[in-house]
Design a protein around this motif. Structure first.
Motif, PDB file in Angstrom:
ATOM      1  N   LEU A 102       0.980  -1.115  -0.048  1.00 41.78           N
ATOM      2  CA  LEU A 102       0.177   0.000   0.203  1.00 41.78           C
ATOM      3  C   LEU A 102       0.861   1.149  -0.056  1.00 41.78           C
ATOM      4  CD1 LEU A 102      -2.937   1.206   0.204  1.00 41.78           C
ATOM      5  CD2 LEU A 102      -2.703   0.991   2.653  1.00 41.78           C
ATOM      6  N   LEU A 103       2.005   1.247   0.860  1.00 45.29           N
ATOM      7  CA  LEU A 103       2.841   2.204   0.978  1.00 45.29           C
ATOM      8  C   LEU A 103       3.649   2.699  -0.407  1.00 45.29           C
ATOM      9  CD1 LEU A 103       4.572   4.530   2.431  1.00 45.29           C
ATOM     10  CD2 LEU A 103       6.190   2.715   2.953  1.00 45.29           C
ATOM     11  N   GLU A 104       3.836   1.576  -0.990  1.00 40.45           N
ATOM     12  CA  GLU A 104       4.735   1.571  -2.604  1.00 40.45           C
ATOM     13  C   GLU A 104       3.749   2.142  -3.556  1.00 40.45           C
ATOM     14  OE1 GLU A 104       7.072  -1.641  -5.308  1.00 40.45           O
ATOM     15  OE2 GLU A 104       5.392  -2.311  -4.215  1.00 40.45           O
ATOM     16  N   VAL A 105       2.511   1.598  -3.589  1.00 39.04           N
ATOM     17  CA  VAL A 105       1.728   2.461  -4.508  1.00 39.04           C
ATOM     18  C   VAL A 105       1.685   3.840  -4.415  1.00 39.04           C
ATOM     19  CG1 VAL A 105      -0.650   2.255  -5.355  1.00 39.04           C
ATOM     20  CG2 VAL A 105       0.484   0.224  -4.770  1.00 39.04           C
ATOM     21  N   LEU A 106       1.218   4.314  -3.095  1.00 42.01           N
ATOM     22  CA  LEU A 106       1.104   5.388  -2.763  1.00 42.01           C
ATOM     23  C   LEU A 106       2.367   6.414  -3.096  1.00 42.01           C
ATOM     24  CD1 LEU A 106      -1.056   5.147   0.443  1.00 42.01           C
ATOM     25  CD2 LEU A 106      -1.667   6.330  -1.576  1.00 42.01           C
ATOM     26  N   VAL A 107       3.542   5.926  -2.556  1.00 41.27           N
ATOM     27  CA  VAL A 107       4.773   6.727  -2.958  1.00 41.27           C
ATOM     28  C   VAL A 107       5.046   6.770  -4.421  1.00 41.27           C
ATOM     29  CG1 VAL A 107       7.134   6.586  -2.598  1.00 41.27           C
ATOM     30  CG2 VAL A 107       5.469   6.298  -0.532  1.00 41.27           C
ATOM     31  N   ARG A 108       4.831   5.668  -5.225  1.00 45.90           N
ATOM     32  CA  ARG A 108       5.141   5.824  -6.584  1.00 45.90           C
ATOM     33  C   ARG A 108       4.284   6.879  -7.256  1.00 45.90           C
ATOM     34  NH1 ARG A 108       8.786   1.987  -8.351  1.00 45.90           N
ATOM     35  NH2 ARG A 108       9.013   0.395  -7.193  1.00 45.90           N
ATOM     36  N   ASN A 109       3.169   7.301  -6.557  1.00 48.44           N
ATOM     37  CA  ASN A 109       2.208   8.191  -7.067  1.00 48.44           C
ATOM     38  C   ASN A 109       2.359   9.419  -6.404  1.00 48.44           C
ATOM     39  OD1 ASN A 109       0.451   6.758  -9.455  1.00 48.44           O
ATOM     40  ND2 ASN A 109       1.085   5.294  -7.815  1.00 48.44           N
ATOM     41  N   THR A 110       3.616   9.613  -5.730  1.00 44.51           N
ATOM     42  CA  THR A 110       3.567  11.037  -4.817  1.00 44.51           C
ATOM     43  C   THR A 110       2.777  12.235  -5.311  1.00 44.51           C
ATOM     44  OG1 THR A 110       5.707  10.362  -3.765  1.00 44.51           O
ATOM     45  CG2 THR A 110       5.230  12.479  -3.539  1.00 44.51           C
ATOM     46  N   GLY A 111       1.662  12.917  -4.524  1.00 47.26           N
ATOM     47  CA  GLY A 111       1.091  14.103  -5.102  1.00 47.26           C
ATOM     48  C   GLY A 111      -0.014  13.905  -5.841  1.00 47.26           C
ATOM     49  N   ARG A 112      -0.265  12.502  -6.215  1.00 45.67           N
ATOM     50  CA  ARG A 112      -1.436  12.223  -6.993  1.00 45.67           C
ATOM     51  C   ARG A 112      -2.437  11.716  -6.276  1.00 45.67           C
ATOM     52  NH1 ARG A 112       2.660  11.018 -11.094  1.00 45.67           N
ATOM     53  NH2 ARG A 112       2.455   9.005 -10.885  1.00 45.67           N
ATOM     54  N   LEU A 113      -3.632  11.815  -6.604  1.00 45.80           N
ATOM     55  CA  LEU A 113      -4.772  10.974  -5.804  1.00 45.80           C
ATOM     56  C   LEU A 113      -4.947   9.559  -6.425  1.00 45.80           C
ATOM     57  CD1 LEU A 113      -7.585  10.857  -4.035  1.00 45.80           C
ATOM     58  CD2 LEU A 113      -8.771  11.707  -6.483  1.00 45.80           C
TER      59      LEU A 113
END
Length: 229
Positions: free
Chosen positions: A163-174
């Motif tokens: 979950l962290l990885e998906v969010l971090v790879r999309n930093t700043g994006r919803l």
């Protein structure tokens, strides 16, 4: 070759799982109770655990907590307990997924494969500076699959990491709730938003300086989540 530890006190379920898993080239160990499960996990180092919550000697949630004390092995809960509170309790303790009995073997095996995939190291796609994401509170190393906070490595479960990885790879994006569910848990998911609430709370508790007022793991109500470095 992946090794699976099956923990269940119902012989017919164990037999069905062992036959189906071995037919798909998994190595299988079986434990009829929690104590045996913890001993086998320590001795055999399985790649994934299938765990029934209703064991004769201890509650399955205690087994999850015992495993999470030293290993990030994916844990797939298999249980007749159907209430949301009981599912959240198992997920909160560190389980990665929850399948309700009676279950379809194809669905169980699909979720098993997804759990194993989530635990696999990130490939060479994260290289150089892109692999390190720093915030004021913690550092994420995508290539090494590590999070460091205040000079100490933070222990995350495979699902928390994914979950962290998906969010971090999309930093700043919803990232929408549906996208997160499908990327982390698999394509058959999309409405289990309680999973996201549980795991986002765990990430905030482990990584945010003030979990009740998160700066990095931001909720967009009704839409999804965003990571801000």
């Amino acid at each position: 070759m992946n090794r699976v530890l099956v923990v269940d006190d119902e012989p017919q379920i164990v037999r069905a799982l062992v036959i189906n898993l071995k037919a798909r080239k998994y190595e299988v160990d079986a434990a009829p109770d929690g104590a045996t499960a913890l001993q086998l996990a320590a001795a055999r180092h399985p790649d994934v655990v299938i765990l029934d919550l209703g064991l004769p000697d201890m509650d399955g949630v205690e087994v999850i907590k015992g495993l999470r004390g030293w290993t990030r092995v994916p844990i797939l809960v298999l249980s007749a307990r159907q209430t949301s509170d009981e599912k959240v309790e198992a997920l909160d303790a560190g389980a990665d997924d929850y399948v309700t009995k009676p279950f379809g073997m194809d669905e169980l095996l699909a979720r098993l494969r997804a759990a194993v995939r989530r635990a696999e190291p990130v490939g060479a796609s994260a290289t150089g500076d892109d692999a390190i994401v720093e915030t004021a509170a913690f550092t994420v190393d995508l290539a090494a699959k590590k999070v460091n906070r205040g000079g100490t490595d933070v222990r995350l479960t495979p699902t928390e990491w994914h979950l962290l990885e998906v969010l971090v790879r999309n930093t700043g994006r919803l990232v929408s709730q549906k996208q997160l569910l499908q990327e982390v848990w698999g394509p058959s998911y999309g409405t289990e938003t309680n999973y996201l609430r549980v795991y986002m709370a765990q990430l905030r508790r482990k990584l945010e300086q003030d979990p009740s007022h998160p700066k990095h793991f931001v909720t967009e109500p009704g839409m999804g989540y965003r990571f801000e470095a």
